[in-house]
Design an enzyme around this catalytic site. Structure first.
Site, PDB file in Angstrom:
ATOM      1  N   HIS A   1      -8.743  13.951   3.424  1.00  0.00           N
ATOM      2  CA  HIS A   1      -9.325  15.041   2.605  1.00  0.00           C
ATOM      3  C   HIS A   1     -10.115  15.947   3.320  1.00  0.00           C
ATOM      4  CE1 HIS A   1     -10.909  16.346  -1.244  1.00  0.00           C
ATOM      5  NE2 HIS A   1     -11.099  15.107  -1.774  1.00  0.00           N
TER       6      HIS A   1
ATOM      7  N   ASP B   1       9.149  19.622  -6.545  1.00  0.00           N
ATOM      8  CA  ASP B   1      10.848  19.228  -6.516  1.00  0.00           C
ATOM      9  C   ASP B   1      11.420  19.244  -5.501  1.00  0.00           C
ATOM     10  OD1 ASP B   1      13.280  19.346  -7.305  1.00  0.00           O
ATOM     11  OD2 ASP B   1      13.201  21.220  -8.500  1.00  0.00           O
TER      12      ASP B   1
END
Length: 440
Positions: A162, A372
């Site tokens: 993070h 994708d």
């Protein structure tokens, strides 16, 4: 649909994947927000599920491994290591050694996962997790694991540090990796580092986080469990319409579901009516910065917004009243951007109990469901909270994500709360939503 979620994953190969082109060796500074407690050492994980029924003959591990190598050319910090400076802050050493890539195989098909509605220890096999006491300098800023299932489907488990990126930045990275997998030459959104825009000497948000940690004693909750609850788009729209008829005001889905969950959790915990409760949620601040940050900025730029109410008023008042409290908190960040994040707030609530604080995070628009790799968008996206250390500012919290493709416009609530209130929380949520849905 729930799955048994009991399965075994066998690791086939574990390698370091370097950028496909040499990257410059350098030390990069992290911003003030990147270095905040509760952010800098936190690891957040994402699971992307693909049925892949139309390209079973193609090896997803090979495709994604090659795409990772290509995208690291543009995101070289993920191919380096975090280092501690003399003042204790972290920086990134761009070593070019690469990100960790794991190829694995499950002993069953994807149906075992169901809709990933409930947490199971088996899900952690879909991620490569280091021991909780691992030093921050020894972790991999990025780990990608591709687990194939017997049906030809696969799961991509990604672990991000993070301190290098926030949720939007992680989504941007994964979309870019998908583009590389589909044959694109470079990412459609150029990644931008520019952490110097938030100088380490600026008090930007640092005081607020330190102040919050000081006023919150250690939690007495003990064990926290992960669960989930789906609120359908029909239910959300019905409630929004009822509130609009009552007030002539527009309410967002986030405001409505946050208000419902805040009330339900407070009632489930049976907090005394004389006490106060606080709701904390994150808001993206990119558009508030002057000048606005470029689209490709992938560092942390999320602000914390706080809303507080008395328990008696929260439980006896209307849902619209609670929605308005949340709205007011959101507006305060927009209107008082500079003063809110640089100076302490007046009327601080040092006496509030830690258990009375709950966090909310909206992960629906981070782009994870748009990733994708050549098999279309992910059929399902979920999170597994398996961090290195318990450094969360709040232990009890809710994350909003998109449900699977079969209910794309609803909200899936991932809950992290004591096991003793899970059933009562769901009961309270159903009671409130049914009141609006069945309203004559």
């Amino acid at each position: 649909m729930a799955g048994s979620t009991e399965f075994v994953v066998r690791s086939l190969e574990r390698v370091m994947v370097a950028p496909s082109q040499p990257s410059p060796k350098a030390f990069l500074q992290l911003s003030t927000l990147d270095n905040l407690p509760g952010v800098r050492e936190n690891i957040f994980n994402t699971l992307l599920v693909y049925n892949a029924s139309d390209r079973v003959s193609v090896d997803p591990a090979k495709v994604i491994r090659q795409a990772l190598s290509k995208v690291l050319v543009y995101y070289s910090p993920f191919a380096g290591r975090l280092r501690k400076k003399e003042n204790g802050d972290l920086e990134v050493e761009c070593t070019g050694e690469g990100a960790l890539f794991v190829e694995a195989m499950a002993d069953t098909d994807l149906s075992v996962l169901g809709d990933l509605d409930d947490y199971s220890p088996s899900l952690e096999q879909l991620l490569f997790c280091l021991p909780p006491d691992t030093d921050i300098e020894d972790i991999h800023p990025l780990v990608v694991q591709v687990t194939r299932f017997t049906c030809g489907g696969f799961v991509v488990g990604v672990s991000f540090c993070h301190g290098i990126c926030d949720g939007l930045g992680a989504g941007q990275f994964l979309i870019a990796m998908g583009e590389m997998a589909r044959g694109e030459i470079k990412p459609s959104s150029e990644p931008i580092w520019k952490r110097e825009l938030l100088k380490p000497e600026d008090p930007l948000y640092r005081f607020q986080y330190y102040h919050f940690q000081l006023i919150c004693p250690p939690s007495t909750f003990g064990k926290i469990v992960q669960g989930s609850l789906v609120i359908t788009s029909e239910t959300i729209n019905c409630i929004k319409q009822c509130l609009r008829e009552e007030s002539k005001e527009f309410c967002s889905a986030f405001e409505v579901v946050s208000a419902l969950a805040w009330i339900a959790r407070t009632r489930a915990l049976q907090i005394p009516h004389s006490e106060n409760v606080k709701l904390i949620f994150a808001m993206d601040m990119r558009k508030l910065f002057n000048p606005p940050l470029s689209k490709g900025y992938y560092g942390n730029f999320v602000g914390t917004v706080c809303a507080m109410d008395n328990v008696k008023d929260l439980l006896s008042g209307s849902l619209l009243r609670v929605v308005r409290i949340i709205k007011k908190a959101k507006v305060s960040l927009n209107e008082h951007f500079t003063s809110t994040i640089v100076t302490p707030r007046s009327g601080s609530d040092e006496s509030i109990n830690y258990e009375n604080i709950v966090g909310f995070g909206d992960r629906r628009r981070l782009g994870f469901d748009e990733v994708d790799f050549g098999w279309g968008h992910a059929d399902n996206v979920s999170l597994v909270q398996h961090g290195l250390k318990d450094v969360s500012v709040v232990q009890s919290y809710f994350l909003f994500i998109r449900p699977p493709k079969n209910n794309p416009d609803g909200i899936k609530i991932l809950s992290f709360m004591p096991p003793s209130i899970v059933k009562s929380f769901k009961f309270e949520m159903e009671t409130m939503t049914n009141k609006y849905v069945t309203k004559p």
